[in-house]
Design a protein around this motif. Structure first.
Motif, PDB file in Angstrom:
ATOM      1  N   PRO A  83      -4.349   0.294  -1.079  1.00 33.35           N
ATOM      2  CA  PRO A  83      -3.714  -1.086  -1.653  1.00 33.35           C
ATOM      3  C   PRO A  83      -3.344  -0.014  -3.083  1.00 33.35           C
ATOM      4  O   PRO A  83      -4.459   0.653  -3.359  1.00 33.35           O
ATOM      5  N   ILE A  84      -2.047  -0.310  -3.175  1.00 32.51           N
ATOM      6  CA  ILE A  84      -1.782  -0.265  -4.528  1.00 32.51           C
ATOM      7  C   ILE A  84      -3.255  -1.153  -5.540  1.00 32.51           C
ATOM      8  O   ILE A  84      -3.079  -2.324  -5.472  1.00 32.51           O
ATOM      9  N   PRO A  85      -3.442  -0.892  -6.354  1.00 30.27           N
ATOM     10  CA  PRO A  85      -4.819  -1.640  -7.287  1.00 30.27           C
ATOM     11  C   PRO A  85      -4.369  -2.691  -7.157  1.00 30.27           C
ATOM     12  O   PRO A  85      -3.002  -3.293  -7.313  1.00 30.27           O
ATOM     13  N   HIS A  86      -5.534  -3.826  -7.032  1.00 33.17           N
ATOM     14  CA  HIS A  86      -4.985  -5.472  -6.402  1.00 33.17           C
ATOM     15  C   HIS A  86      -5.116  -6.311  -8.336  1.00 33.17           C
ATOM     16  O   HIS A  86      -4.333  -7.041  -8.230  1.00 33.17           O
ATOM     17  N   GLU A  87      -5.219  -5.176  -9.047  1.00 27.99           N
ATOM     18  CA  GLU A  87      -4.976  -5.828 -10.002  1.00 27.99           C
ATOM     19  C   GLU A  87      -3.486  -6.195 -10.998  1.00 27.99           C
ATOM     20  O   GLU A  87      -2.807  -6.704 -11.606  1.00 27.99           O
ATOM     21  N   GLY A  99      -7.220   4.823  -7.109  1.00 28.86           N
ATOM     22  CA  GLY A  99      -7.717   3.584  -7.189  1.00 28.86           C
ATOM     23  C   GLY A  99      -7.287   2.457  -8.913  1.00 28.86           C
ATOM     24  O   GLY A  99      -7.913   1.845  -8.826  1.00 28.86           O
ATOM     25  N   ASN A 100      -6.669   3.191  -9.639  1.00 23.53           N
ATOM     26  CA  ASN A 100      -6.333   2.288 -11.060  1.00 23.53           C
ATOM     27  C   ASN A 100      -4.816   2.992 -11.165  1.00 23.53           C
ATOM     28  O   ASN A 100      -4.262   4.104 -10.461  1.00 23.53           O
ATOM     29  N   GLU A 101      -4.089   2.759 -12.808  1.00 22.39           N
ATOM     30  CA  GLU A 101      -2.925   2.648 -12.704  1.00 22.39           C
ATOM     31  C   GLU A 101      -3.036   3.982 -13.609  1.00 22.39           C
ATOM     32  O   GLU A 101      -2.009   4.288 -13.060  1.00 22.39           O
ATOM     33  N   ALA A 102      -3.824   4.352 -13.770  1.00 21.83           N
ATOM     34  CA  ALA A 102      -3.769   6.079 -14.748  1.00 21.83           C
ATOM     35  C   ALA A 102      -3.668   6.919 -13.628  1.00 21.83           C
ATOM     36  O   ALA A 102      -2.542   7.285 -13.129  1.00 21.83           O
ATOM     37  N   ALA A 103      -4.167   6.864 -12.123  1.00 25.73           N
ATOM     38  CA  ALA A 103      -4.429   7.676 -11.083  1.00 25.73           C
ATOM     39  C   ALA A 103      -3.119   7.217 -10.347  1.00 25.73           C
ATOM     40  O   ALA A 103      -2.768   8.412 -10.153  1.00 25.73           O
ATOM     41  N   LEU A 104      -2.781   6.184 -10.687  1.00 21.11           N
ATOM     42  CA  LEU A 104      -1.458   5.791  -9.323  1.00 21.11           C
ATOM     43  C   LEU A 104      -0.092   6.137 -10.324  1.00 21.11           C
ATOM     44  O   LEU A 104       1.081   6.549  -9.513  1.00 21.11           O
ATOM     45  N   ARG A 105      -0.242   6.482 -11.448  1.00 24.41           N
ATOM     46  CA  ARG A 105       1.203   6.889 -12.010  1.00 24.41           C
ATOM     47  C   ARG A 105       0.774   8.545 -12.217  1.00 24.41           C
ATOM     48  O   ARG A 105       2.126   9.313 -11.946  1.00 24.41           O
ATOM     49  N   GLY A 152       0.518  -0.748   0.178  1.00 27.68           N
ATOM     50  CA  GLY A 152      -0.276   0.227   0.653  1.00 27.68           C
ATOM     51  C   GLY A 152       0.811   1.585   0.347  1.00 27.68           C
ATOM     52  O   GLY A 152       2.130   1.591  -0.531  1.00 27.68           O
ATOM     53  N   MET A 153      -0.115   2.452   0.508  1.00 23.64           N
ATOM     54  CA  MET A 153       0.460   3.673   0.381  1.00 23.64           C
ATOM     55  C   MET A 153       0.154   4.930   1.334  1.00 23.64           C
ATOM     56  O   MET A 153      -0.513   4.333   1.680  1.00 23.64           O
ATOM     57  N   ALA A 154       1.222   5.194   1.683  1.00 25.11           N
ATOM     58  CA  ALA A 154       0.949   6.301   2.923  1.00 25.11           C
ATOM     59  C   ALA A 154       1.407   7.446   3.108  1.00 25.11           C
ATOM     60  O   ALA A 154       2.351   7.908   1.868  1.00 25.11           O
ATOM     61  N   VAL A 155       0.855   8.104   3.668  1.00 22.45           N
ATOM     62  CA  VAL A 155       1.325   9.824   3.715  1.00 22.45           C
ATOM     63  C   VAL A 155       1.698  10.241   5.133  1.00 22.45           C
ATOM     64  O   VAL A 155       0.616   9.742   5.592  1.00 22.45           O
ATOM     65  N   ARG A 156       1.705  11.565   5.076  1.00 22.57           N
ATOM     66  CA  ARG A 156       2.020  12.114   6.539  1.00 22.57           C
ATOM     67  C   ARG A 156       0.405  12.173   7.184  1.00 22.57           C
ATOM     68  O   ARG A 156      -0.369  12.920   6.269  1.00 22.57           O
ATOM     69  N   ALA A 157       0.350  11.772   8.261  1.00 23.31           N
ATOM     70  CA  ALA A 157      -0.700  12.311   8.663  1.00 23.31           C
ATOM     71  C   ALA A 157      -1.221  13.224   8.416  1.00 23.31           C
ATOM     72  O   ALA A 157      -0.452  14.587   8.993  1.00 23.31           O
ATOM     73  N   GLY A 158      -2.452  14.141   7.771  1.00 26.58           N
ATOM     74  CA  GLY A 158      -3.045  15.467   7.718  1.00 26.58           C
ATOM     75  C   GLY A 158      -2.296  15.500   6.045  1.00 26.58           C
ATOM     76  O   GLY A 158      -3.271  16.469   5.237  1.00 26.58           O
TER      77      GLY A 158
END
Length: 227
Positions: free
Chosen positions: A179-183, A97-103, A84-90
């Protein structure tokens, strides 16, 4: 009192700390656990380090079985884990949610922390190659040799941290985006086995049965793992 020596991959650290204290209280058997990335543990075991029980990725455990360091009949799959991916709180949560958005999220980040030795880091390195953005990402990446990538969010070195969700959750002051998209990923399977040279073989076998039992499922889920 028996003390079982256990070497475990970092992905199970949160769950194992909780389960170990429960088990110790119920049985009087102590558990001396050490946590490190699977690749680091494999090297230590090959260098002759002794343990009663090991928890590794399924691939790592299979290597230890093939080398006759772990008994094949003792092997038990404990949990599945997604990267998965995380950011600093706040901080704002990027859409992933999909490959294009992740990129878009990866290219927009100032720096992304990922691990060199962990299963998640190996996977992420391959993913960005497959997505055709490895050069751009690695030019600004914060590579973590060992430990929790999300700590780099707290220090301000990175905007995004990538690791197993169960490992991200070990760090306070951060938020898991998801999570990074399951697919795009194959979950890591964490598996346990008894060492062939175990000093406390019977006690290790009992602990293994407990860790593979339905009663530990809520603790696994709470720490970001799937049974």
């Amino acid at each position: 009192m028996d003390r079982i020596r256990m070497l475990s991959t970092l992905g199970l650290m949160g769950a194992m700390r909780s389960l170990s204290s429960t088990y110790e209280a119920a049985t009087g058997v102590g558990i001396d656990a050490e946590f490190a990335p699977t690749l680091a543990l494999l090297k230590r075991l090959r260098d002759g380090e002794a343990a009663d029980l090991v928890i590794l990725t399924r691939e790592g455990l299979d290597e230890m079985i093939a080398e006759r360091r772990v008994l094949s009949e003792s092997a038990a799959d404990l949990a599945r884990s997604y990267v998965g991916m995380a950011v600093r709180a706040g901080q704002a949560h990027p859409a992933i949610g999909n490959e294009a958005a992740l990129r878009r999220a990866l290219l927009a980040a100032r720096s992304i922390a990922y691990s060199r030795l962990g299963a998640s880091g190996v996977y992420f390195a391959q993913l960005i190659v497959r997505m055709g953005i490895a050069a751009e990402i690695n030019a600004k990446a914060t590579i973590v040799e060992q430990g929790f990538t999300a700590e780099r969010l707290i220090s301000g070195e990175a905007d995004l941290a990538v690791q197993q969700i169960s490992e991200l959750k070990q760090v306070g002051g951060i938020e898991v985006v998801g999570p990074i998209p399951h697919e795009l990923q194959t979950p890591a399977v964490f598996s346990a086995g008894r060492m062939a040279g175990a000093t406390h073989a019977a006690a290790a076998d009992r602990l293994l049965r407990y860790l593979a039992s339905p009663e530990v499922v809520p603790v696994l889920r709470q720490s970001g793992l799937e049974p």
